[in-house]
Design a protein around this motif. Structure first.
Motif, PDB file in Angstrom:
ATOM      1  N   PHE A  70     -56.186 -13.212   6.370  1.00 20.97           N
ATOM      2  CA  PHE A  70     -56.523 -14.598   6.675  1.00 20.97           C
ATOM      3  C   PHE A  70     -56.218 -14.830   8.154  1.00 20.97           C
ATOM      4  O   PHE A  70     -55.317 -14.179   8.710  1.00 20.97           O
ATOM      5  CB  PHE A  70     -55.649 -15.550   5.849  1.00 20.97           C
ATOM      6  CG  PHE A  70     -56.179 -15.853   4.474  1.00 20.97           C
ATOM      7  CD1 PHE A  70     -57.506 -16.222   4.275  1.00 20.97           C
ATOM      8  CD2 PHE A  70     -55.337 -15.798   3.375  1.00 20.97           C
ATOM      9  CE1 PHE A  70     -57.984 -16.532   2.998  1.00 20.97           C
ATOM     10  CE2 PHE A  70     -55.803 -16.102   2.093  1.00 20.97           C
ATOM     11  CZ  PHE A  70     -57.139 -16.460   1.914  1.00 20.97           C
ATOM     12  N   PRO A  71     -56.931 -15.771   8.802  1.00 16.34           N
ATOM     13  CA  PRO A  71     -56.565 -16.055  10.185  1.00 16.34           C
ATOM     14  C   PRO A  71     -55.144 -16.618  10.261  1.00 16.34           C
ATOM     15  O   PRO A  71     -54.759 -17.422   9.414  1.00 16.34           O
ATOM     16  CB  PRO A  71     -57.604 -17.097  10.619  1.00 16.34           C
ATOM     17  CG  PRO A  71     -58.177 -17.650   9.358  1.00 16.34           C
ATOM     18  CD  PRO A  71     -58.057 -16.578   8.327  1.00 16.34           C
ATOM     19  N   ASP A 120     -65.535 -23.270   9.096  1.00 22.36           N
ATOM     20  CA  ASP A 120     -64.248 -23.822   8.664  1.00 22.36           C
ATOM     21  C   ASP A 120     -63.130 -22.782   8.526  1.00 22.36           C
ATOM     22  O   ASP A 120     -62.049 -23.100   8.027  1.00 22.36           O
ATOM     23  CB  ASP A 120     -64.431 -24.564   7.329  1.00 22.36           C
ATOM     24  CG  ASP A 120     -64.879 -23.637   6.206  1.00 22.36           C
ATOM     25  OD1 ASP A 120     -64.971 -22.413   6.436  1.00 22.36           O
ATOM     26  OD2 ASP A 120     -65.122 -24.136   5.097  1.00 22.36           O
ATOM     27  N   LEU A 121     -63.400 -21.559   8.915  1.00 24.86           N
ATOM     28  CA  LEU A 121     -62.423 -20.462   8.873  1.00 24.86           C
ATOM     29  C   LEU A 121     -62.089 -19.978   7.462  1.00 24.86           C
ATOM     30  O   LEU A 121     -61.246 -19.098   7.309  1.00 24.86           O
ATOM     31  CB  LEU A 121     -61.109 -20.837   9.586  1.00 24.86           C
ATOM     32  CG  LEU A 121     -61.137 -20.911  11.109  1.00 24.86           C
ATOM     33  CD1 LEU A 121     -59.796 -21.419  11.637  1.00 24.86           C
ATOM     34  CD2 LEU A 121     -61.438 -19.553  11.726  1.00 24.86           C
ATOM     35  N   VAL A 122     -62.690 -20.553   6.449  1.00 26.95           N
ATOM     36  CA  VAL A 122     -62.384 -20.076   5.100  1.00 26.95           C
ATOM     37  C   VAL A 122     -63.620 -19.612   4.313  1.00 26.95           C
ATOM     38  O   VAL A 122     -63.506 -18.751   3.445  1.00 26.95           O
ATOM     39  CB  VAL A 122     -61.571 -21.092   4.265  1.00 26.95           C
ATOM     40  CG1 VAL A 122     -60.148 -21.179   4.772  1.00 26.95           C
ATOM     41  CG2 VAL A 122     -62.200 -22.453   4.210  1.00 26.95           C
ATOM     42  N   ARG A 123     -64.776 -20.195   4.606  1.00 28.09           N
ATOM     43  CA  ARG A 123     -65.983 -19.749   3.910  1.00 28.09           C
ATOM     44  C   ARG A 123     -66.850 -18.999   4.916  1.00 28.09           C
ATOM     45  O   ARG A 123     -67.268 -19.570   5.916  1.00 28.09           O
ATOM     46  CB  ARG A 123     -66.750 -20.933   3.332  1.00 28.09           C
ATOM     47  CG  ARG A 123     -66.235 -21.317   1.954  1.00 28.09           C
ATOM     48  CD  ARG A 123     -66.730 -22.667   1.529  1.00 28.09           C
ATOM     49  NE  ARG A 123     -65.742 -23.664   1.955  1.00 28.09           N
ATOM     50  CZ  ARG A 123     -64.777 -24.126   1.167  1.00 28.09           C
ATOM     51  NH1 ARG A 123     -64.682 -23.706  -0.075  1.00 28.09           N
ATOM     52  NH2 ARG A 123     -63.900 -25.002   1.613  1.00 28.09           N
ATOM     53  N   TRP A 124     -67.061 -17.739   4.642  1.00 33.20           N
ATOM     54  CA  TRP A 124     -67.721 -16.862   5.610  1.00 33.20           C
ATOM     55  C   TRP A 124     -69.095 -16.458   5.113  1.00 33.20           C
ATOM     56  O   TRP A 124     -69.290 -16.182   3.936  1.00 33.20           O
ATOM     57  CB  TRP A 124     -66.861 -15.615   5.853  1.00 33.20           C
ATOM     58  CG  TRP A 124     -65.564 -15.982   6.490  1.00 33.20           C
ATOM     59  CD1 TRP A 124     -64.393 -16.266   5.840  1.00 33.20           C
ATOM     60  CD2 TRP A 124     -65.302 -16.162   7.881  1.00 33.20           C
ATOM     61  NE1 TRP A 124     -63.416 -16.598   6.761  1.00 33.20           N
ATOM     62  CE2 TRP A 124     -63.943 -16.543   8.014  1.00 33.20           C
ATOM     63  CE3 TRP A 124     -66.073 -16.027   9.040  1.00 33.20           C
ATOM     64  CZ2 TRP A 124     -63.353 -16.794   9.255  1.00 33.20           C
ATOM     65  CZ3 TRP A 124     -65.479 -16.275  10.266  1.00 33.20           C
ATOM     66  CH2 TRP A 124     -64.138 -16.654  10.365  1.00 33.20           C
ATOM     67  N   VAL A 156     -56.514 -22.580   5.946  1.00 31.99           N
ATOM     68  CA  VAL A 156     -56.404 -21.776   4.720  1.00 31.99           C
ATOM     69  C   VAL A 156     -56.015 -22.668   3.543  1.00 31.99           C
ATOM     70  O   VAL A 156     -56.426 -22.431   2.400  1.00 31.99           O
ATOM     71  CB  VAL A 156     -55.397 -20.613   4.923  1.00 31.99           C
ATOM     72  CG1 VAL A 156     -55.132 -19.869   3.621  1.00 31.99           C
ATOM     73  CG2 VAL A 156     -55.928 -19.638   5.986  1.00 31.99           C
ATOM     74  N   ALA A 157     -55.265 -23.737   3.828  1.00 28.54           N
ATOM     75  CA  ALA A 157     -54.834 -24.654   2.763  1.00 28.54           C
ATOM     76  C   ALA A 157     -56.019 -25.379   2.121  1.00 28.54           C
ATOM     77  O   ALA A 157     -55.894 -25.945   1.041  1.00 28.54           O
ATOM     78  CB  ALA A 157     -53.823 -25.656   3.316  1.00 28.54           C
ATOM     79  N   ARG A 158     -57.180 -25.358   2.784  1.00 27.58           N
ATOM     80  CA  ARG A 158     -58.374 -25.974   2.169  1.00 27.58           C
ATOM     81  C   ARG A 158     -58.810 -25.238   0.917  1.00 27.58           C
ATOM     82  O   ARG A 158     -59.615 -25.747   0.137  1.00 27.58           O
ATOM     83  CB  ARG A 158     -59.542 -25.946   3.151  1.00 27.58           C
ATOM     84  CG  ARG A 158     -59.331 -26.854   4.324  1.00 27.58           C
ATOM     85  CD  ARG A 158     -60.592 -26.851   5.169  1.00 27.58           C
ATOM     86  NE  ARG A 158     -60.378 -27.616   6.368  1.00 27.58           N
ATOM     87  CZ  ARG A 158     -61.124 -27.514   7.457  1.00 27.58           C
ATOM     88  NH1 ARG A 158     -62.125 -26.678   7.493  1.00 27.58           N
ATOM     89  NH2 ARG A 158     -60.877 -28.254   8.504  1.00 27.58           N
TER      90      ARG A 158
END
Ligand code: FRU
Length: 477
Positions: A303-304, A55-59, A322-324
């Motif tokens: 951030f991406p 999801d691009l936010v949790r790595w 990122v808004a998530r």
């Protein structure tokens, strides 16, 4: 002392991180590799660290994916990319061997990966390019490869003291044998003086964007002191050029810095199948060496960011994902003019959005990481009279180990005469975006435990702030 490790940005568990490498989207999972030296908080023998996310936010962090071995990458696996070679993830990267005195052989190596991208092994045919075409090249590194028709194309960074930086274009049919086509862009042809544009260009990234092409590279120059406090001296800033590509050469129409802050370098790009272009930059620490040793880790990725085109202008904004991370919003609706600490907004990790009617404001300031008495604060300001956006960290920290400085960029109001400001704060990293046109990244290290306030200061008409909202980043309240 407050903790400085960002909650949500990619950072190394220990040791050193620099450039993002090998960006890939496979089976719905984003893979980000990065230059990694787990043994020390300084740059050293580079491996490829590895994280992934859906999801691009949790790595999620994975074991090191690429490691130097006897041969052309014995001294390190420097930056490069990952492509899909008929189902086989394939890393194409810079293999180096030390020649002593900070001199290195730099070759293009190739490594085949497992289907899950967890482990890459150097192909015995490496190096696939054994060095630069010019004998006096300052460097020859950071291959970036893409599918082009039936074959493959590659850009790679180089440059000479006399002529400055250059990006070379190669082509191949099998990833193993490469033919030099010529300079895609070089400083001599573009008229870019080595003084400002460096003696070598590293980390070139080249993607179609809208109806044009985007070339990004990073300016390296060890002959000119870095203007950036604490920046490793030869590393300067990243350039983004929009232009056209005829299959051989890139004709730039515009050039700008991709980020105007002090702590952003070596961005890497990922073009998704649907055409969205994502960028991750390396944000180094703005701390003294002894503070770094105490901290035990160094460097994070931004951030991406989504890059796009508006007409022929480059746009940039945090990726919508990122808004998530946003928690419950706090509307900053009834802001009175003058300086008002916003008691309701507090935290070391926030997403703040502000819309300013430029014509009605004389000055707008947002202070974050602010102590109640204002002894420590990091101030993002916009002055509509001069169109100046600034990030001021001269009072970000009482700790002398933290770098100071005030940094400026020019932002013109949008067509409606407004300024959209977005501030992403995640502990020690502040990323500021204005009108989707300008980005500024800076690292800050407040020393006080209570430096977590936000204050807004507006000089101008009551209606100058059209909208102001803040969200805590979730998991960091
Ligand atoms: C950019 C860079 C690259 C190189 C890598 C080595 O920061 O200098 O050119 O491949 O770092 O770590």
């Amino acid at each position: 002392m407050p903790e400085h490790r960002p909650h949500h940005h990619i950072s190394p568990p220990r040791g050193w991180l620099n450039d993002a490498n090998g960006l890939a989207l496979r089976d719905g999972r984003y893979h980000v590799f990065h230059q990694y030296n787990p043994d020390d908080v300084g740059w050293g023998t580079a491996r490829w660290g590895h994280v992934s996310s859906t999801d691009l936010v949790r790595w999620e962090r994975h074991p090191v994916a690429l490691t130097p071995s006897v041969g052309p990458d014995a001294g390190g696996c420097w930056s490069g990319c990952v492509v899909d070679d008929e189902g086989t993830p394939t890393a194409i990267y810079t293999g180096v061997e030390s020649l002593g005195n900070d001199r290195w052989t730099q070759t293009v190596c190739l490594a085949r990966g497992t289907a899950d991208l967890m482990m890459f092994r150097r192909d015995t045919q490496s190096p696939v390019i054994s060095g630069p075409p010019q004998g006096d090249a300052r460097g020859f590194r950071d291959p970036f490869v893409w599918r082009d028709g039936d074959g493959w194309a590659m850009v790679i960074g180089t440059g000479t003291d006399r002529d400055g930086g250059s990006v070379l274009l190669y082509r191949s049919t099998d990833l193993l044998t490469w033919r030099l086509i010529g300079p895609l862009l070089d400083a001599r042809i573009g008229g870019f003086a080595p003084g400002r544009f460096g003696r070598m260009w590293e980390c070139p990234q080249f993607v179609p964007i809208g109806d044009r092409h985007l070339l990004v590279f990073s300016v390296w120059d060890d002959g000119h002191p870095s203007p950036l406090a604490y920046a490793p001296p030869p590393l300067h800033h990243a350039i983004a050029a929009i232009g056209t590509f005829d299959g051989r050469r890139f004709e730039p129409e515009s050039m700008q810095r991709l980020d105007e802050g002090p702590d952003f370098y070596a961005p890497a790009l990922l073009r998704e199948p649907a055409g969205r272009v994502l960028a991750w930059g390396w944000s180094w620490e703005a701390l003294s060496e002894s503070a770094l040793r105490e901290q035990g880790w160094a460097g994070c990725l931004t951030f991406p960011r989504a890059l796009g085109l508006d007409g022929s202008a480059l746009t940039m904004a945090p990726a919508r994902e990122v808004a998530r991370l946003r928690g419950r919003p706090v509307a900053l609706g009834s802001i009175r003019l003058g300086s008002s600490p916003l008691g309701s907004v507090i935290g070391d990790s926030l997403d703040i959005e502000l819309r300013v009617r430029a014509g009605l404001a004389r000055r707008v300031e947002v202070a974050v990481r602010r102590s109640p008495d204002g002894e420590e604060e990091t101030v993002v300001a916009f002055d509509p009279v001069t169109s100046c956006l600034s990030v001021d960290r001269t009072r970000s920290s009482l700790d002398l180990a933290a770098a100071g400085g005030r940094f400026e960029a020019t932002v013109t109001p949008d067509r409606a005469g407004g300024l959209d400001l977005r501030i992403l704060l995640d502990r020690s990293i502040v990323e500021v975006f204005a009108n989707d046109r300008v980005a500024m990244t800076a690292r800050v290290y407040p020393s006080r435990a209570d430096s977590s306030g936000v204050a807004l200061y507006v000089d101008g008409d009551d209606a100058a702030i059209e909208r102001a909202v803040a969200w805590p980043l979730s998991g960091s309240e």
